[in-house]
Write a protein that holds these residues in place. Structure first.
Motif, short mmCIF file in Angstrom:
data_model
loop_
_atom_site.label_atom_id
_atom_site.label_comp_id
_atom_site.label_asym_id
_atom_site.label_seq_id
_atom_site.Cartn_x
_atom_site.Cartn_y
_atom_site.Cartn_z
N PHE A 189 -9.40 5.46 -7.40
CA PHE A 189 -9.10 3.97 -7.15
C PHE A 189 -7.41 4.02 -6.79
CE2 PHE A 189 -6.31 0.78 -9.25
CZ PHE A 189 -6.91 -0.35 -8.81
N LEU A 190 -6.57 4.78 -7.20
CA LEU A 190 -5.23 5.22 -7.04
C LEU A 190 -5.12 5.50 -5.63
CD1 LEU A 190 -3.89 6.44 -10.24
CD2 LEU A 190 -3.67 4.16 -9.43
N THR A 191 -5.78 6.78 -5.28
CA THR A 191 -5.83 7.11 -3.68
C THR A 191 -6.12 5.90 -2.58
OG1 THR A 191 -6.49 9.29 -4.48
CG2 THR A 191 -6.85 8.71 -2.21
N GLY A 192 -7.16 5.19 -3.15
CA GLY A 192 -7.80 4.06 -2.31
C GLY A 192 -6.63 2.88 -1.99
N ILE A 193 -6.21 2.64 -3.32
CA ILE A 193 -5.25 1.47 -3.20
C ILE A 193 -3.88 1.40 -2.44
CG2 ILE A 193 -3.86 1.80 -5.30
CD1 ILE A 193 -5.74 -1.58 -4.67
N LEU A 194 -3.54 2.70 -2.13
CA LEU A 194 -2.15 3.28 -1.43
C LEU A 194 -2.43 2.76 0.34
CD1 LEU A 194 -1.44 6.64 -2.78
CD2 LEU A 194 -0.22 4.43 -3.08
N GLY A 195 -3.98 2.49 0.40
CA GLY A 195 -4.43 2.11 2.00
C GLY A 195 -3.97 0.89 2.15
N ILE A 196 -3.77 0.02 1.21
CA ILE A 196 -3.71 -1.56 1.50
C ILE A 196 -2.43 -1.82 2.24
CG2 ILE A 196 -4.78 -2.01 -0.82
CD1 ILE A 196 -2.10 -2.91 -1.98
N ILE A 197 -1.46 -1.13 2.00
CA ILE A 197 -0.21 -1.61 2.78
C ILE A 197 -0.04 -1.37 4.34
CG2 ILE A 197 2.43 -0.89 2.73
CD1 ILE A 197 1.92 0.42 -0.09
N GLY A 198 0.39 -2.47 4.90
CA GLY A 198 0.55 -2.32 6.48
C GLY A 198 -0.85 -2.58 7.06
N ARG A 199 -1.66 -3.21 6.45
CA ARG A 199 -3.25 -3.54 6.93
C ARG A 199 -3.67 -4.62 6.63
NH1 ARG A 199 -6.03 2.19 5.35
NH2 ARG A 199 -4.93 3.54 7.24
N ARG A 200 -4.10 -5.37 7.56
CA ARG A 200 -4.61 -6.66 7.45
C ARG A 200 -5.78 -6.92 8.35
NH1 ARG A 200 -1.33 -12.36 8.69
NH2 ARG A 200 -2.98 -13.75 7.46
N LEU A 201 -6.77 -7.68 7.72
CA LEU A 201 -7.93 -8.20 8.39
C LEU A 201 -8.36 -9.55 8.36
CD1 LEU A 201 -10.53 -7.24 10.02
CD2 LEU A 201 -11.69 -6.69 7.93
N GLN A 202 -8.27 -10.37 9.29
CA GLN A 202 -8.52 -11.74 9.41
C GLN A 202 -9.96 -12.05 9.63
OE1 GLN A 202 -5.49 -12.52 12.52
NE2 GLN A 202 -4.51 -14.09 11.14
N TYR A 203 -10.33 -13.10 9.12
CA TYR A 203 -11.89 -13.31 9.25
C TYR A 203 -12.42 -13.61 10.66
CZ TYR A 203 -16.28 -15.00 7.92
OH TYR A 203 -17.85 -15.30 7.68
N ALA A 204 -11.37 -14.30 11.34
CA ALA A 204 -11.89 -14.58 12.81
C ALA A 204 -12.11 -13.43 13.61
CB ALA A 204 -10.89 -15.58 13.28
N LYS A 205 -11.15 -12.44 13.26
CA LYS A 205 -11.25 -11.13 13.94
C LYS A 205 -12.59 -10.31 13.49
CE LYS A 205 -6.35 -10.56 14.98
NZ LYS A 205 -5.15 -9.63 14.65
#
Length: 324
Positions: free
Chosen positions: A289-305
């Motif tokens: 969990f702690l390894t994966g949660i670090l990947g949230i930063i600087g990334r974004r996914l919009q529904y339309a895309k």
């Protein structure tokens, strides 16, 4: 009895831990800004005042307000961290994945919302690396798609005539024994593609084990290449691809048993998910969990895309590598 503020080690503990709004916020602040200084996403200055009543920051430099979600996969989500973080915990630790229907029932959200959440979490699980594999390395490919006998007439017509891999999607895998795996959705299994991927992702001089597919002929120029002919044998000493065969079994159990149907243009996302869990297989649930949660930063996914109404940011069958 464990102290209430200890970091969780199980899903039950995680649900209780992140149910506290302030505790969940403090955890996310630690992930976003380890030094404790909130950085404004607009002016990039760390001169902001926390507004406790709304749980946002007000930048003293540019006057903009921002939350801890800005600049992460959680941006513009109305859901609280009491749902997001347990969902993250569940998917990084579920060996065969979690369907959007199951997640929707567990969290009390709609299936559409759960589906979008899962894809955002998969984005955080992407961890492309330029580091090459070495030592004893296996290379193999598998085919993802339904069986012709299970299709109706229209589906069989769309797939085209033929047997085996005809009309299916091809996934190539490279596995370092007792190490990491890299996966890629490729257009075909011809020599030009498979050998280019091996050379790009495996250190020269390594031992490379493949099956007898002719596309791998020629690797001996750069590697100690040995092949196993599955028509006659599956193991010859340490020459085999059983590590990847085992992984393919795991991958297909998740796709067939949990997700049922995966669109080709989303396939690389599911590969990222399964590869992440495999590469973190020696870790604990809280560690993954702690390894994966670090990947949230600087990334974004919009529904339309995500659904293809805009340039979705995914790559066609050439896909993206998933690495440690």
């Amino acid at each position: 009895m464990k102290n209430d503020i200890e970091f969780p080690e199980t899903l039950t503990e995680a649900i209780k831990y992140f149910a506290d709004t302030d505790r969940a916020l403090n955890f996310m602040v630690t992930i976003r800004w380890p030094d404790g200084k909130a950085v404004c996403p607009c002016c990039k200055k760390s001169n902001a005042a926390f507004m406790a009543s709304r749980r946002v920051w007000n930048c003293r430099e540019c006057g903009k307000q921002f939350s801890v979600k800005v600049g992460t996969i959680f941006e513009e989500s109305a859901l609280g961290f009491d749902k997001w973080l347990p969902a993250f915990w569940m998917i990084v630790n579920a060996k065969n994945g979690i369907s959007s229907c199951e997640l929707a029932r567990a969290l009390g959200v709609t299936q559409k919302t759960a589906w979008f959440m899962l894809h955002r979490i998969r984005l955080a699980m992407q961890n492309g690396s330029m580091e090459k594999l070495s030592g004893e390395v296996e290379a193999d490919e598998t085919y993802i798609g339904g069986k012709a006998r299970s299709m109706n007439t229209a589906q069989r017509s769309k797939r085209g005539r033929g047997t085996g891999g005809t009309g299916k999607e091809i996934v190539m895998g490279i596995l370092e024994r007792k190490g990491k795996i890299k996966l890629k959705h490729v257009a075909n299994a011809r020599r030009q593609i498979v050998q280019a991927e091996v050379r790009q992702n495996v250190e020269a001089g390594s031992q490379v084990f493949t099956d007898a597919l002719p596309s791998y002929n020629g690797l001996s120029k750069d590697y100690v290449h040995e092949a196993i002919d599955h028509a006659r044998e599956y193991v010859r000493g340490n020459v085999h691809t059983n590590g990847l065969e085992n992984f393919w079994s795991l991958l297909k159990r998740g796709i067939r048993g949990t997700y049922i149907s995966v669109e080709p243009f989303h396939l690389f996302r599911y590969l990222d998910e399964q590869a992440f869990r495999f590469n973190e297989r020696e870790n604990t649930d809280s560690g993954r969990f702690l390894t994966g949660i670090l990947g949230i930063i600087g990334r974004r996914l919009q529904y339309a895309k995500l659904i293809g109404k805009q340039d979705a940011g995914w790559l066609p069958p050439t896909g993206t590598w998933q690495a440690a």
